[in-house]
Design a protein around this motif. Structure first.
Motif: not given
Length: 188
Positions: A106-126
């Motif tokens: 790889g070569l370069g610089v990147k500025d990015f945003r990520a959105v995670f949508i959780f499907k259940n409460h246990s995944t959020i907690d983990r």
């Protein structure tokens, strides 16, 4: 020996620069929290323009997370750092940090945003308690402000829908990365 020292020194320098690029603005805890929440709102606005279906996905999910990340790739190594917040439907917010390192081409610089949508409460907690992601990654981006293009999109991994939005950068990479998310002790 000198070559390894120079490579190590360069790696440390890149990690420090990346960490500096991906910090919240403000001096007080309240100002930093406000900056994270403002970033979250800006990212969601852009996400809904690019992927209108994401609005309904977030509305029906038990929670989601939004992260801002800066990433640097230098030939065989990549480094990144960022911050974000997990927002639960109950109203609870958990401020978080992230860091990543990887190997590959790889070569370069990147500025990015990520959105995670959780499907259940246990995944959020983990995610909040463990927050570890590992996987391969390949992308190309040539973008400055609204000019240029970037390959990104949506993925479903372990009960989490992930959207990525590239803000700016010039990067070509194919790497295996480890990403660690953890609670921000200062802001929580």
């Amino acid at each position: 020996m000198n070559r390894f020292f120079n490579a190590g020194l360069l790696s440390v320098l890149i990690a420090l620069i990346t960490a500096g690029c991906a910090t919240t603005s403000g001096t007080s805890v309240q100002e930093k929290r406000h900056a994270v929440l403002a970033m979250k709102e800006d990212v969601l606005t852009e996400l809904y323009k690019l992927y209108p279906q994401a609005r309904q996905e977030i509305a029906s999910a038990p929670g989601y997370a939004v992260f801002s990340n800066a990433n640097v790739n230098i030939i065989f190594a990549s480094f990144g750092g960022g911050y974000g917040v997990v927002q639960e439907k109950t109203g609870k917010q958990t401020y978080m940090k992230m860091g990543e390192a990887g190997i590959g081409l790889g070569l370069g610089v990147k500025d990015f945003r990520a959105v995670f949508i959780f499907k259940n409460h246990s995944t959020i907690d983990r995610f909040i308690e463990s927050g570890w992601e590992f996987g391969g990654h390949a992308d190309a981006a040539a973008k400055a402000s609204d000019q240029g293009s970037a390959v990104g999109g949506e993925a479903l991994i372990d009960h989490i829908v992930i959207y990525q939005i590239t803000k700016s950068g010039l990067v070509l990479q194919a790497s295996v990365k480890g990403t660690k998310y953890w609670k921000d002790d200062e802001l929580n």
